[in-house]
Scaffold this motif. Structure first.
Motif, PDB file in Angstrom:
ATOM      1  N   VAL A  54       0.891  -1.169   0.000  1.00 52.75           N
ATOM      2  CA  VAL A  54       0.000   0.000   0.000  1.00 52.75           C
ATOM      3  C   VAL A  54       0.923   1.211   0.000  1.00 52.75           C
ATOM      4  O   VAL A  54       1.533   1.532   1.021  1.00 52.75           O
ATOM      5  CB  VAL A  54      -0.933   0.009   1.227  1.00 52.75           C
ATOM      6  CG1 VAL A  54      -1.940   1.148   1.119  1.00 52.75           C
ATOM      7  CG2 VAL A  54      -1.659  -1.330   1.372  1.00 52.75           C
ATOM      8  N   THR A  55       1.016   1.879  -1.128  1.00 54.18           N
ATOM      9  CA  THR A  55       2.114   2.803  -1.349  1.00 54.18           C
ATOM     10  C   THR A  55       1.661   4.091  -2.019  1.00 54.18           C
ATOM     11  O   THR A  55       0.591   4.136  -2.641  1.00 54.18           O
ATOM     12  CB  THR A  55       3.194   2.114  -2.224  1.00 54.18           C
ATOM     13  OG1 THR A  55       4.208   3.050  -2.582  1.00 54.18           O
ATOM     14  CG2 THR A  55       2.598   1.537  -3.501  1.00 54.18           C
ATOM     15  N   GLY A  56       2.472   5.119  -1.898  1.00 56.86           N
ATOM     16  CA  GLY A  56       2.247   6.350  -2.643  1.00 56.86           C
ATOM     17  C   GLY A  56       2.844   6.292  -4.037  1.00 56.86           C
ATOM     18  O   GLY A  56       2.738   7.249  -4.801  1.00 56.86           O
ATOM     19  N   ILE A  75      -1.964  -1.600  -3.871  1.00 53.10           N
ATOM     20  CA  ILE A  75      -2.702  -0.340  -3.745  1.00 53.10           C
ATOM     21  C   ILE A  75      -1.694   0.777  -3.923  1.00 53.10           C
ATOM     22  O   ILE A  75      -0.702   0.839  -3.194  1.00 53.10           O
ATOM     23  CB  ILE A  75      -3.401  -0.241  -2.377  1.00 53.10           C
ATOM     24  CG1 ILE A  75      -4.479  -1.323  -2.254  1.00 53.10           C
ATOM     25  CG2 ILE A  75      -4.010   1.158  -2.180  1.00 53.10           C
ATOM     26  CD1 ILE A  75      -5.092  -1.427  -0.869  1.00 53.10           C
ATOM     27  N   GLY A  76      -1.922   1.636  -4.908  1.00 54.42           N
ATOM     28  CA  GLY A  76      -0.938   2.658  -5.236  1.00 54.42           C
ATOM     29  C   GLY A  76      -1.482   4.069  -5.191  1.00 54.42           C
ATOM     30  O   GLY A  76      -2.679   4.300  -5.013  1.00 54.42           O
ATOM     31  N   PHE A  83      -4.139  -2.532  -8.325  1.00 56.17           N
ATOM     32  CA  PHE A  83      -3.784  -3.376  -9.456  1.00 56.17           C
ATOM     33  C   PHE A  83      -3.565  -4.797  -8.953  1.00 56.17           C
ATOM     34  O   PHE A  83      -2.923  -5.009  -7.917  1.00 56.17           O
ATOM     35  CB  PHE A  83      -2.508  -2.885 -10.138  1.00 56.17           C
ATOM     36  CG  PHE A  83      -2.669  -1.602 -10.915  1.00 56.17           C
ATOM     37  CD1 PHE A  83      -3.888  -0.974 -11.051  1.00 56.17           C
ATOM     38  CD2 PHE A  83      -1.564  -1.009 -11.510  1.00 56.17           C
ATOM     39  CE1 PHE A  83      -4.028   0.215 -11.766  1.00 56.17           C
ATOM     40  CE2 PHE A  83      -1.680   0.165 -12.234  1.00 56.17           C
ATOM     41  CZ  PHE A  83      -2.918   0.785 -12.359  1.00 56.17           C
ATOM     42  N   GLN A  84      -4.066  -5.759  -9.729  1.00 54.98           N
ATOM     43  CA  GLN A  84      -3.999  -7.161  -9.338  1.00 54.98           C
ATOM     44  C   GLN A  84      -3.703  -8.006 -10.576  1.00 54.98           C
ATOM     45  O   GLN A  84      -4.276  -7.772 -11.642  1.00 54.98           O
ATOM     46  CB  GLN A  84      -5.337  -7.575  -8.722  1.00 54.98           C
ATOM     47  CG  GLN A  84      -5.374  -8.933  -8.086  1.00 54.98           C
ATOM     48  CD  GLN A  84      -6.731  -9.189  -7.427  1.00 54.98           C
ATOM     49  OE1 GLN A  84      -7.768  -8.786  -7.965  1.00 54.98           O
ATOM     50  NE2 GLN A  84      -6.741  -9.841  -6.297  1.00 54.98           N
ATOM     51  N   ARG A  85      -2.807  -8.963 -10.427  1.00 57.71           N
ATOM     52  CA  ARG A  85      -2.477  -9.856 -11.539  1.00 57.71           C
ATOM     53  C   ARG A  85      -3.727 -10.574 -12.020  1.00 57.71           C
ATOM     54  O   ARG A  85      -4.521 -11.065 -11.227  1.00 57.71           O
ATOM     55  CB  ARG A  85      -1.414 -10.870 -11.107  1.00 57.71           C
ATOM     56  CG  ARG A  85      -0.905 -11.768 -12.226  1.00 57.71           C
ATOM     57  CD  ARG A  85       0.094 -12.794 -11.712  1.00 57.71           C
ATOM     58  NE  ARG A  85       1.292 -12.186 -11.161  1.00 57.71           N
ATOM     59  CZ  ARG A  85       1.585 -12.140  -9.870  1.00 57.71           C
ATOM     60  NH1 ARG A  85       0.751 -12.664  -8.990  1.00 57.71           N
ATOM     61  NH2 ARG A  85       2.689 -11.592  -9.451  1.00 57.71           N
ATOM     62  N   SER A  86      -3.903 -10.644 -13.339  1.00 57.29           N
ATOM     63  CA  SER A  86      -5.070 -11.321 -13.892  1.00 57.29           C
ATOM     64  C   SER A  86      -4.905 -12.831 -13.806  1.00 57.29           C
ATOM     65  O   SER A  86      -3.817 -13.350 -13.522  1.00 57.29           O
ATOM     66  CB  SER A  86      -5.292 -10.902 -15.351  1.00 57.29           C
ATOM     67  OG  SER A  86      -4.147 -11.209 -16.128  1.00 57.29           O
ATOM     68  N   GLY A  87      -5.982 -13.536 -14.056  1.00 54.67           N
ATOM     69  CA  GLY A  87      -5.992 -14.976 -13.877  1.00 54.67           C
ATOM     70  C   GLY A  87      -4.975 -15.721 -14.714  1.00 54.67           C
ATOM     71  O   GLY A  87      -4.476 -16.773 -14.290  1.00 54.67           O
ATOM     72  N   ASP A  88      -4.634 -15.199 -15.902  1.00 52.13           N
ATOM     73  CA  ASP A  88      -3.674 -15.906 -16.756  1.00 52.13           C
ATOM     74  C   ASP A  88      -2.228 -15.673 -16.331  1.00 52.13           C
ATOM     75  O   ASP A  88      -1.303 -16.255 -16.892  1.00 52.13           O
ATOM     76  CB  ASP A  88      -3.858 -15.526 -18.223  1.00 52.13           C
ATOM     77  CG  ASP A  88      -3.578 -14.054 -18.515  1.00 52.13           C
ATOM     78  OD1 ASP A  88      -3.082 -13.334 -17.613  1.00 52.13           O
ATOM     79  OD2 ASP A  88      -3.871 -13.610 -19.644  1.00 52.13           O
TER      80      ASP A  88
END
Length: 263
Positions: A54-56, A75-76, A83-88
């Motif tokens: 969780v960053t600036g 969390i930016g 942002f989260q890595r997609s399933g693939d």
């Protein structure tokens, strides 16, 4: 009052399922990410703990972290995005505090004008080198001179914009959120965790003033050793403090959480 992390009972963090952590000078030290700090992220995941920086830091950095680091999401921009890595495993799913594309465009147009206003009101202000990689916030290089820093903050607040300061940046954004507000939303919407009813499921680690909402809320809060430089600016200190700074301190945190899972 802060207590040395090394004095915590082995069972202290046994209910922790999520480690949320600041990045700059919490995972890193003097701008570098050490191998043992990176490995600590992976060790936590292997132990079944979800890890979310969780960053600036700007969207561009967060995209890379979400794709390639052993983390469960990022969390930016102090809460502006998740942002989260997609399933693939190759793409990134992007979520924003301002979820509507049109709203976000309006906010960005306003921020652009605010940036111009700040540069006029505080001629010494200079955008951070990473500003081109931001999508939801303004970042100014943090001046060493306190009066110059206050001039930037004053201009942002007059705009008006939300503000915070960390060890690298003077940040400004629109929307009334902060690290805690976005963490609450992300944990609820993506992981089914209500931190109001189960705050003990989360440990937060940080080092400076923009971590203040997190230190104030979470019962499991840890500052790396350099947090002592900012204690006079924090409404509430973290509960625990590590021996080492930056990534060395984070390794201590990971060790404590993993050890507690044996109970």
């Amino acid at each position: 009052m802060m207590k040395p992390l090394e004095n915590a009972e082995l069972s202290t963090f046994r209910d922790v399922r999520f480690v949320l952590t600041d990045m700059d000078e919490t995972l890193t030290h003097q701008g570098r990410l050490a191998a043992n700090a990176y490995a600590a992220l992976e060790r936590l995941q292997t132990a079944g703990v979800k890890v979310i920086p969780v960053t600036g830091a700007p969207a561009g950095w967060c995209d890379q972290m979400a794709r390639m680091w052993p983390v469960d999401g990022v969390i930016g921009e102090n809460g502006g995005l998740f942002f989260q890595r997609s399933g693939d495993g190759h793409g990134v799913e992007r979520h924003f505090w301002h979820d509507d594309d049109q709203d976000r465009a309006v906010v960005w147009e306003r921020l652009t004008k605010i940036g111009e206003q700040v540069r006029k009101a505080a001629p010494s202000a200079s955008f951070a080198q990473d500003q081109p990689f931001r999508l939801t916030s303004l970042a100014f290089a943090r001046p060493q001179n306190q009066a110059e820093q206050e001039a930037i903050l004053g201009a942002l607040r007059e705009a008006p914009a939300d503000t915070t300061v960390n060890n690298l940046w003077v940040l400004g954004w629109l929307g009334g959120y902060d690290k805690l507000a976005m963490s609450r939303r992300v944990l609820r919407d993506h992981y089914g965790l209500d931190i109001e009813t189960d705050p003990g499921a989360v440990l937060y680690s940080g080092d400076s003033t923009n971590d203040a909402p997190m230190f104030s809320f979470f019962e499991h809060s840890v500052g790396v050793s350099t947090v002592v430089q900012y204690l006079d600016q924090l409404p509430a200190p973290p509960r625990w403090i590590t021996r080492g700074p930056g990534g060395a301190g984070f390794v201590e945190i990971a060790d404590a959480v993993i050890a507690s899972r044996a109970f």
